[in-house]
Design an enzyme around this catalytic site. Structure first.
Site, PDB file in Angstrom:
ATOM      1  N   LYS A 197      66.789   0.838  -9.655  1.00 34.30           N
ATOM      2  CA  LYS A 197      65.915   1.564  -8.735  1.00 34.30           C
ATOM      3  C   LYS A 197      65.109   2.508  -9.618  1.00 34.30           C
ATOM      4  O   LYS A 197      65.671   3.367 -10.307  1.00 34.30           O
ATOM      5  CB  LYS A 197      66.778   2.313  -7.721  1.00 34.30           C
ATOM      6  N   ASP A 225      70.461   7.699   6.929  1.00 36.54           N
ATOM      7  CA  ASP A 225      69.331   6.765   6.933  1.00 36.54           C
ATOM      8  C   ASP A 225      69.845   5.327   7.035  1.00 36.54           C
ATOM      9  O   ASP A 225      69.336   4.427   6.376  1.00 36.54           O
ATOM     10  CB  ASP A 225      68.484   6.964   5.662  1.00 36.54           C
ATOM     11  N   GLY A 242      59.697   3.599  -0.076  1.00 39.64           N
ATOM     12  CA  GLY A 242      58.671   4.616  -0.017  1.00 39.64           C
ATOM     13  C   GLY A 242      58.622   5.415  -1.309  1.00 39.64           C
ATOM     14  O   GLY A 242      57.609   6.016  -1.653  1.00 39.64           O
ATOM     15  N   PHE A 243      59.714   5.421  -2.034  1.00 40.83           N
ATOM     16  CA  PHE A 243      59.841   6.320  -3.169  1.00 40.83           C
ATOM     17  C   PHE A 243      60.061   5.576  -4.476  1.00 40.83           C
ATOM     18  O   PHE A 243      59.690   6.051  -5.544  1.00 40.83           O
ATOM     19  CB  PHE A 243      61.058   7.210  -2.887  1.00 40.83           C
ATOM     20  N   ALA A 244      60.668   4.413  -4.382  1.00 37.56           N
ATOM     21  CA  ALA A 244      61.094   3.721  -5.598  1.00 37.56           C
ATOM     22  C   ALA A 244      60.680   2.256  -5.599  1.00 37.56           C
ATOM     23  O   ALA A 244      60.440   1.669  -4.553  1.00 37.56           O
ATOM     24  CB  ALA A 244      62.617   3.795  -5.700  1.00 37.56           C
ATOM     25  N   GLY A 287      61.785  -5.286  -5.153  1.00 37.53           N
ATOM     26  CA  GLY A 287      61.340  -4.743  -3.877  1.00 37.53           C
ATOM     27  C   GLY A 287      60.863  -3.309  -4.038  1.00 37.53           C
ATOM     28  O   GLY A 287      61.013  -2.702  -5.098  1.00 37.53           O
ATOM     29  N   GLU A 288      60.320  -2.770  -2.953  1.00 37.92           N
ATOM     30  CA  GLU A 288      59.732  -1.444  -3.019  1.00 37.92           C
ATOM     31  C   GLU A 288      60.065  -0.659  -1.767  1.00 37.92           C
ATOM     32  O   GLU A 288      60.049  -1.199  -0.664  1.00 37.92           O
ATOM     33  CB  GLU A 288      58.207  -1.612  -3.140  1.00 37.92           C
TER      34      GLU A 288
HETATM   35  N1  LIG Z   1      70.925  -3.073  -5.226  1.00 46.67           N
HETATM   36  C1  LIG Z   1      69.780  -3.713  -4.981  1.00 46.67           C
HETATM   37  N2  LIG Z   1      69.662  -5.022  -5.276  1.00 46.67           N
HETATM   38  C2  LIG Z   1      68.510  -5.689  -5.042  1.00 46.67           C
HETATM   39  N3  LIG Z   1      67.400  -5.119  -4.513  1.00 46.67           N
HETATM   40  C3  LIG Z   1      67.456  -3.809  -4.208  1.00 46.67           C
HETATM   41  C4  LIG Z   1      68.648  -3.027  -4.419  1.00 46.67           C
HETATM   42  N4  LIG Z   1      68.407  -1.759  -4.025  1.00 46.67           N
HETATM   43  C5  LIG Z   1      67.136  -1.744  -3.590  1.00 46.67           C
HETATM   44  N5  LIG Z   1      66.549  -2.967  -3.680  1.00 46.67           N
HETATM   45  C6  LIG Z   1      65.171  -3.328  -3.321  1.00 46.67           C
HETATM   46  O1  LIG Z   1      64.330  -2.233  -3.613  1.00 46.67           O
HETATM   47  C7  LIG Z   1      63.727  -1.715  -2.437  1.00 46.67           C
HETATM   48  C8  LIG Z   1      63.626  -0.213  -2.515  1.00 46.67           C
HETATM   49  O2  LIG Z   1      64.916   0.373  -2.650  1.00 46.67           O
HETATM   50  P1  LIG Z   1      65.361   1.616  -1.772  1.00 46.67           P
HETATM   51  O3  LIG Z   1      65.310   1.231  -0.326  1.00 46.67           O
HETATM   52  O4  LIG Z   1      66.676   2.085  -2.246  1.00 46.67           O
HETATM   53  O5  LIG Z   1      64.222   2.625  -2.193  1.00 46.67           O
HETATM   54  P2  LIG Z   1      63.596   3.858  -1.442  1.00 46.67           P
HETATM   55  O6  LIG Z   1      62.248   4.107  -1.998  1.00 46.67           O
HETATM   56  O7  LIG Z   1      64.562   4.987  -1.527  1.00 46.67           O
HETATM   57  O8  LIG Z   1      63.511   3.230   0.007  1.00 46.67           O
HETATM   58  P3  LIG Z   1      63.246   3.834   1.472  1.00 46.67           P
HETATM   59  O9  LIG Z   1      61.783   3.940   1.604  1.00 46.67           O
HETATM   60  O10 LIG Z   1      63.869   2.779   2.360  1.00 46.67           O
HETATM   61  O11 LIG Z   1      63.994   5.099   1.562  1.00 46.67           O
HETATM   62  C9  LIG Z   1      64.605  -2.242  -1.308  1.00 46.67           C
HETATM   63  O12 LIG Z   1      63.902  -2.375  -0.118  1.00 46.67           O
HETATM   64  C10 LIG Z   1      65.050  -3.599  -1.852  1.00 46.67           C
HETATM   65  O13 LIG Z   1      64.029  -4.552  -1.643  1.00 46.67           O
END
Ligand SMILES: Nc1ncnc2c1ncn2[C@@H]1O[C@H](COP(=O)(O)OP(=O)(O)OP(=O)(O)O)[C@@H](O)[C@H]1O
Length: 646
Positions: free
Chosen positions: A92, A186, A74-76, A71-72
């Site tokens: 991540k 958040d 905004g940052f990772a 998954g994705e």
């Molecule tokens: N522990 C996990 N197990 C499985 N999939 C995960 C896990 N953590 C994150 N993901 C997947 O990766 C995506 C991005 O992770 P995360 O939300 O932590 O990143 P972010 O860029 O910080 O997100 P946001 O934009 O919500 O702040 C999630 O939406 C999910 O689909």
């Protein structure tokens, strides 16, 4: 992870579309979220993240095989990663190209630091963190069943019994965070994931913050539009605290029961106006119980002080309704059958069990110290409490105990502030074994040709109580520090002559993280463990005799691992020393990676010598340790077994 993004309007009609839910974070130019929007859509920073190579090698030489894309945000971007033992994690992955400026770097480090310090059944477990030339990887427990956001998208609405169960798990995790002065900031459906057993796990600590004390406030404007609390929108002058997470719980509860967040609108400015006036309603065509409405109304109180505290939420009448025993996988696609006919009595049992699993301590239950006291004085045969360290009857004391069967991790490495001084356990065992072996071979050489260590007496465990069938292993050092190695692998160390205690949180692969706190003002989550430490301390002081005389604390040392066999108990300490308490009441400590040996006689006379000297003479100078060479061989072999097993 937080990022600086202009506010985007919401897509019409769609719930929780990720691009619309990008968390906001104030910059110099956007201190108010109501500024006009730039027309051009900014590329997500996660777009900079390239797919990692098929094998990622860490600085510690561990190989991870990259798997599918998960998954994705905004940052990772998140990918599956498999270690050499076949365990699967979620990595991540943050592109280094997206963390060029200092502020973003600091934020990522803060996310890592906060997440690493947490361990709770309903928080995504932090496993490891490493980097290669292009990415930083945060290795997490995998949550293969997606998040509450996907569940709601599929289900459209979720039943009250299911939401009750979710709420207890979420409240358990937030209670834990708040007791550690962490505000998540958040919380949203997309950041709450399902683990393989369908337990909820809170993730994404990119906007989390630690308050210096319970009375301070935060002033940075951040959050996700639909979930943002009114006091955050009040601007930088108002400030916010734990109550923003309580508000978000209210938003999630409403969204799950009704199908969309309460303030949802196409235009983000309209969302903010509605939030500021708490302008929402309960649609007649989506009926929910009056008890649910009461709780939502209280959670969404405009004044943060009128919201229930995290400890009050579960006392609401709504939780007296039908309560399932768990979340079943069917919930991901459909409403499970029979939820509304769960009996009152069964619901009460399920509610109590779920709270306990979420780490929620109910004040109505017996005082933990009372429970411990009655356990300690019960006649149970499993209570392995020696009356003294040199008891006449050693029948129970030297039982074979396999540490792995007690849920304690076998592999332990050290990190955090100890990282520079503490090596991997298997490495220490290996080096100590090699040195002992080398000295045995060189015992016929002239003494002048052999390296002699300095021989000060080491830090020793002077008393211990094994209560691992219930809580953990407690010990007192001869500097009077008291430690408990709890069954979850974490340690509490109460420092003698100090108001401080250390909480050493264990993470697989990563080792321990050390959190220091004051005994007089402990975080509430730590209180119960501290009470247990205190009880053990009192028990040891009144019931057990000491192994050795007191020493001043020269270094902070605690127990990493212990092993009990019919002939001895072996302690592996964080300073690399090995202490063996033999059945005949003589104790031996191997220090300086095998170069020095200490004998503690049953009447507490303690002497340290170079091991080579004892090996050469065949006995311990000026002491009466029986079978010295046999004991040394036993020790060497025990350490060798540890080195090979790891
Ligand atoms: N522990 C996990 N197990 C499985 N999939 C995960 C896990 N953590 C994150 N993901 C997947 O990766 C995506 C991005 O992770 P995360 O939300 O932590 O990143 P972010 O860029 O910080 O997100 P946001 O934009 O919500 O702040 C999630 O939406 C999910 O689909």
């Amino acid at each position: 992870m937080s990022r600086i993004t202009p506010l985007q309007p919401l897509n019409s009609g769609q719930l929780n579309v990720r691009s619309n839910l990008t968390p906001i974070k104030a910059t110099k130019s956007t201190t108010q979220p109501s500024q006009s929007q730039p027309k051009k859509k900014k590329e997500k920073l996660s777009a900079l993240c390239k797919t990692p190579p098929s094998i990622v090698r860490t600085r510690n030489g561990r190989d991870y095989h990259r798997g599918t894309f998960l998954g994705e945000g905004g940052f990772a971007r998140c990918f599956q990663m498999k270690d050499s033992a076949g365990h699967i994690y979620a990595a991540k992955t943050v592109a280094k190209a997206s963390i060029k400026n200092e502020k973003t770097k600091t934020k990522l480090l803060s996310e890592i630091k906060i997440h690493k310090s947490l361990k709770h059944a309903n928080i995504v477990n932090f496993v490891d963190c490493f980097e290669d030339d292009i990415n930083v990887y945060i290795l997490l427990e995998i949550c293969p069943n997606q998040s509450l956001m996907e569940l709601l998208k599929t289900r459209k609405r979720v039943s009250e019994p299911e939401v009750r169960y979710f709420m207890v798990q979420i409240v358990g995790a937030i209670k834990y965070l708040h007791s550690r002065r962490v505000i998540h900031r958040d919380l949203k459906l997309g950041n709450i994931f399902f683990d393989p057993d369908m337990n909820l796990k809170i993730g994404d600590f990119g906007l989390a913050s630690v308050l210096p004390d319970n009375n301070s406030k935060k002033y940075t404007i951040c959050g996700t539009p639909n979930y943002i609390a009114p006091e955050v929108l009040g601007g930088k002058l108002v400030g916010h605290s734990y109550e923003v997470d309580i508000w978000a719980i209210g938003i999630m509860m409403y969204a799950l029961l009704i199908g969309k967040p309460p303030f949802q609108a196409k235009d983000v400015q309209v969302i903010y106006e509605r939030i500021k006036k708490t302008e929402y309603f309960f649609p007649a065509d989506k009926p929910i119980s009056e008890e649910a409405k009461t709780l939502i109304k209280d959670l969404l109180s405009l004044n943060p002080l009128n919201r229930p505290t995290i400890n009050e939420i579960l006392s609401y009448d709504w939780f007296k309704g039908p309560f399932p025993d768990k979340t079943h996988e069917i919930s991901l696609s459909d409403t499970p059958r029979g939820l509304n006919v769960i009996s009152k009595a069964q619901s009460a049992i399920n509610f109590t069990n779920t709270k306990a699993e979420a780490g929620i301590y109910t004040p109505k239950s017996k005082d933990p110290v009372e429970i411990l006291r009655s356990d300690l004085h019960s006649e149970q045969p499993r209570t392995l409490l020696p009356k003294s360290l040199s008891p006449g009857d050693t029948k129970n004391k030297y039982q074979e105990v396999d540490p792995t069967s007690m849920g304690r991790p076998r592999k332990v490495t050290f990190n955090s502030k100890f990282a520079t001084t503490i090596k991997r356990l298997d490495q220490i065992c290996f080096e100590t074994y090699q040195n002992m072996r080398r000295l045995e071979y060189s015992k016929h050489e002239r003494l002048e040709t052999v390296e002699l260590p300095s021989c000060e007496n080491p830090c020793l465990i002077s008393k211990w109580v094994d209560y691992s069938n219930k809580y953990g292993f407690s010990y007192q050092m001869n500097n009077d520090d008291i430690g408990v190695l709890f069954n979850d692998g974490n340690t509490f160390l109460k420092l003698h002559n100090s108001d401080r205690f250390l909480e050493l949180i264990f993470h697989e692969n990563e080792g321990w993280t050390c959190i220091e706190n004051s005994v007089s003002h402990p975080p509430s989550q730590a209180k119960r463990s501290l009470e247990i430490v205190d009880f053990f301390a009192k028990y040891m002081n009144s019931n057990l005799s000491k192994v050795s005389d007191n020493e001043e604390r020269k270094e902070t040392v605690f127990l990493r691992r212990y092993t009990r066999t019919p002939d001895y108990i072996m302690f592996e300490m964080t300073n690399g020393n090995f202490q063996f308490n033999f059945k005949d009441h003589h104790k031996v400590c191997i220090s300086k990676l095998g170069l020095a040996i200490t004998h503690i006689s049953p009447n507490r006379v303690t002497q340290t010598h170079p091991l080579i000297l004892v090996l050469k003479q065949g006995y311990f100078p000026s002491s009466d340790m029986p079978d010295s060479l046999e004991k040394i061989a036993t020790i060497r072999d025990a350490i060798k077994r540890k080195a090979l097993k790891e």
